[in-house]
Design a protein around this motif. Structure first.
Motif, mmCIF file in Angstrom:
data_model
loop_
_atom_site.group_PDB
_atom_site.id
_atom_site.type_symbol
_atom_site.label_atom_id
_atom_site.label_comp_id
_atom_site.label_asym_id
_atom_site.label_seq_id
_atom_site.Cartn_x
_atom_site.Cartn_y
_atom_site.Cartn_z
ATOM 1 N N ASN A 30 0.810 -1.210 0.000
ATOM 2 C CA ASN A 30 0.000 0.000 0.000
ATOM 3 C C ASN A 30 0.842 1.258 0.000
ATOM 4 O O ASN A 30 0.529 2.227 -0.671
ATOM 5 N N THR A 38 1.384 3.675 -9.406
ATOM 6 C CA THR A 38 0.458 4.697 -9.890
ATOM 7 C C THR A 38 1.224 5.759 -10.679
ATOM 8 O O THR A 38 0.794 6.195 -11.746
ATOM 9 N N ALA A 44 -4.441 8.738 -12.234
ATOM 10 C CA ALA A 44 -5.846 8.471 -11.890
ATOM 11 C C ALA A 44 -6.460 7.291 -12.642
ATOM 12 O O ALA A 44 -7.228 6.514 -12.073
ATOM 13 N N VAL A 47 -5.582 4.200 -10.975
ATOM 14 C CA VAL A 47 -6.293 4.060 -9.703
ATOM 15 C C VAL A 47 -7.704 3.527 -9.951
ATOM 16 O O VAL A 47 -8.212 2.670 -9.216
ATOM 17 N N TYR A 50 -7.558 -0.100 -10.612
ATOM 18 C CA TYR A 50 -7.235 -0.760 -9.357
ATOM 19 C C TYR A 50 -8.492 -0.936 -8.490
ATOM 20 O O TYR A 50 -8.781 -2.035 -8.000
ATOM 21 N N LEU A 51 -9.280 0.132 -8.359
ATOM 22 C CA LEU A 51 -10.496 0.056 -7.534
ATOM 23 C C LEU A 51 -11.501 -0.933 -8.128
ATOM 24 O O LEU A 51 -12.136 -1.718 -7.417
ATOM 25 N N TYR A 207 -3.352 12.497 -9.840
ATOM 26 C CA TYR A 207 -3.882 11.397 -9.019
ATOM 27 C C TYR A 207 -5.390 11.238 -9.191
ATOM 28 O O TYR A 207 -5.920 10.143 -9.055
ATOM 29 N N LEU A 208 -6.090 12.337 -9.452
ATOM 30 C CA LEU A 208 -7.547 12.287 -9.395
ATOM 31 C C LEU A 208 -8.253 12.465 -10.741
ATOM 32 O O LEU A 208 -9.424 12.142 -10.875
ATOM 33 N N THR A 263 -7.743 -0.671 1.079
ATOM 34 C CA THR A 263 -7.864 0.305 -0.004
ATOM 35 C C THR A 263 -7.696 1.719 0.531
ATOM 36 O O THR A 263 -7.013 2.552 -0.070
ATOM 37 N N ILE A 267 -4.996 4.463 -0.811
ATOM 38 C CA ILE A 267 -5.415 5.762 -1.353
ATOM 39 C C ILE A 267 -4.786 6.899 -0.540
ATOM 40 O O ILE A 267 -4.299 7.893 -1.075
ATOM 41 N N GLY A 270 -1.274 7.411 -1.422
ATOM 42 C CA GLY A 270 -1.200 8.182 -2.665
ATOM 43 C C GLY A 270 -1.275 9.673 -2.385
ATOM 44 O O GLY A 270 -0.547 10.473 -2.979
#
Ligand code: TRP
Length: 457
Positions: A30, A38, A44, A47, A50-51, A207-208, A263, A267, A270
């Protein structure tokens, strides 16, 4: 000699089990691995994949592994032998044992580095590492030392072995209960510092805000490998941990809790690393060294940074330890159950093999040129091990576990184990649908597209 419940050990309480399973899941995967993969795979959008894989693959497989383990009360090989006697399924268990030892061999190298960084923090070395370049060359100098890398690898494996000899309850459970919550708090503080740095905005955007043009076939496989690695799935860790679980626990609920916290920590990590990375002008594709570059520089920008540095690397080492313990527990349970060795002998032999196998990874951080950049492949030996065993072996393992639960052992038996003692399996219908049709097919699809991309385009 016997392997009845008492000799094998069992969890002290539901809370203890969840903390131990979460302790296995939460680790370097993690905090060290998630941010750097990432960074390497487009931010993003990675990510998001991944989710998606956690929900559709990780969670259903975890429920399957817990049930197989609790029903059989055995290590992965023993479990498959019990449920599917005289079949090839035991080789899936053996692949798990091999994968466990292999992952442990390079995982403990990085865990050793985190211990090394505790000493660096105590010595006040971070004071000179304000820039990403300075932190990067300090890391290089550190990881290139063969004595340090091998010494720390050995030390970390020895501590892991010591805890595993004491058994599941005494060792693993107590430590996890106490320290995981503190780590969590520290990550929140560091994340707040990171996102408020000047220039953090670009990192947050990376990232987002998904950029679909950055999807590649290898990044999808990496996202799957990361999801499984982070949840400790695909090689029987959760089968083994499930085997110490008492019959009246709610498997479905436990799995959801473990997946959720795992998770959340990834996150959060990150949010610690990526904004700071952009603010400091470090390279998002720096790879395995990323946290060792970003964290010292981030702390430099923080009041009380030295104290936080010691705290961070200490807690990270402990998070790594609750994971290495779970990795070692798999071959040890195998030797105890199948070869009738005692725990101590099983631990010492497993650690011995792992140490030998770990030496090339320990020398891949600059000590030996050939291992630092493998001929033809251009990557270091540690990254190579991680691709073979995380990305490939765990994906194959998870796919086979899903097929096993859905078609060999069967939905009826698996659900029967989950609903034992009148526990209500709230998500029965969804789980059944996922494990039969979605989980295995999705994993197969990821593989097919990787093979297609590699060989036909
Ligand atoms: N999940 C751990 C982490 O994220 C590592 C780990 C422990 C693991 N046991 C495992 C990975 C079993 C794969 C399989 O750090």
């Amino acid at each position: 000699m016997t392997t009845n419940l008492q000799d094998r050990g069992a969890w002290g309480s539901r809370f203890g089990f969840i903390m131990a399973a979460a302790g296995s899941a939460i680790g370097l995967g993690n905090i060290w691995r998630f941010p750097y993969v990432t960074g390497q795979n487009g931010g993003a959008i990675f990510v998001l994949f991944y989710l998606f894989f956690i929900l559709l693959i990780g969670l259903p497989v975890m429920i399957g592994e817990f049930s197989i383990g609790r029903f059989s009360r055995k290590n992965p090989v023993g479990a498959f032998k019990l449920i599917a006697p005289r079949s090839g399924w035991k080789y899936l268990g053996l692949l798990g044992i091999l994968t466990g030892i292999s992952i442990l061999s390079f995982y403990a190298v990085i865990a050793g580095y985190t211990v090394g960084y505790i000493f660096k923090a105590v010595r006040g070395d971070f004071a000179q590492l304000g820039s990403a370049e300075a932190a990067s060359s300090a890391y290089e100098a550190f990881s290139a030392s063969p004595e340090l890398s091998i010494g720390l690898l050995f030390a970390f494996l020895a501590i892991t072995g010591f805890i595993v000899i004491r058994g599941v309850r005494g060792g693993i459970e107590k430590m996890a209960k106490l320290l995981m919550p503190i780590l969590f708090l520290l990550l929140i503080i560091l994340a707040i510092r990171s996102v408020t740095l000047e220039g953090a905005g670009k990192g947050l955007e990376f990232y987002l805000k998904p950029d679909f043009s950055k999807v590649t076939s290898s990044s999808i496989l990496t996202a799957l490998g990361q999801a499984l690695f982070s949840l400790s799935l695909g090689m029987g860790t959760m089968i083994t941990y499930g085997s110490y679980l008492s019959k009246n626990e709610d498997i479905g609920k436990s799995a959801i809790i473990v997946c959720f916290f795992d998770t959340l920590v990834a996150i959060l990590a990150g949010f610690v690393i990526l904004p700071a990375l952009f603010a400091l002008g470090a390279d998002p594709e720096a790879g395995p060294r990323l946290i060792f570059v970003v964290i010292p520089s981030l702390l430099n920008n923080m009041p009380g940074g030295a104290v936080f540095g010691i705290g961070f690397f200490t807690l990270l080492s402990i998070a790594a330890l609750t994971s290495t313990v779970s990795l070692l527990e798999v071959p040890v349970a195998y030797f105890v159950d199948e070869w009738k060795w005692n725990r101590k002998k099983s631990v010492i032999i497993s650690i011995g093999i792992t140490f030998m196998l770990g030496i090339p990874s320990a020398l891949a951080g600059g000590a030996v040129g050939f291992l630092t950049s493998l001929p033809k492949l251009g990557i270091d030996f540690l990254s190579f091990m991680s691709i073979v065993f995380n990305d490939f072996s765990l994906s194959i393992g998870a796919c086979m576990v899903a097929l096993f639960a859905a078609y060999r052992w069967g939905i009826k038996n698996t659900v029967g184990e989950i609903e034992r003692e009148g526990v209500k399996f709230t998500y029965k219908a969804i789980w059944t649908f996922l494990i039969r049709f979605i989980t295995p097919i999705l994993i197969a699809a990821v593989f097919i597209q990787v093979i297609y991309q590699t060989f036909f385009s």
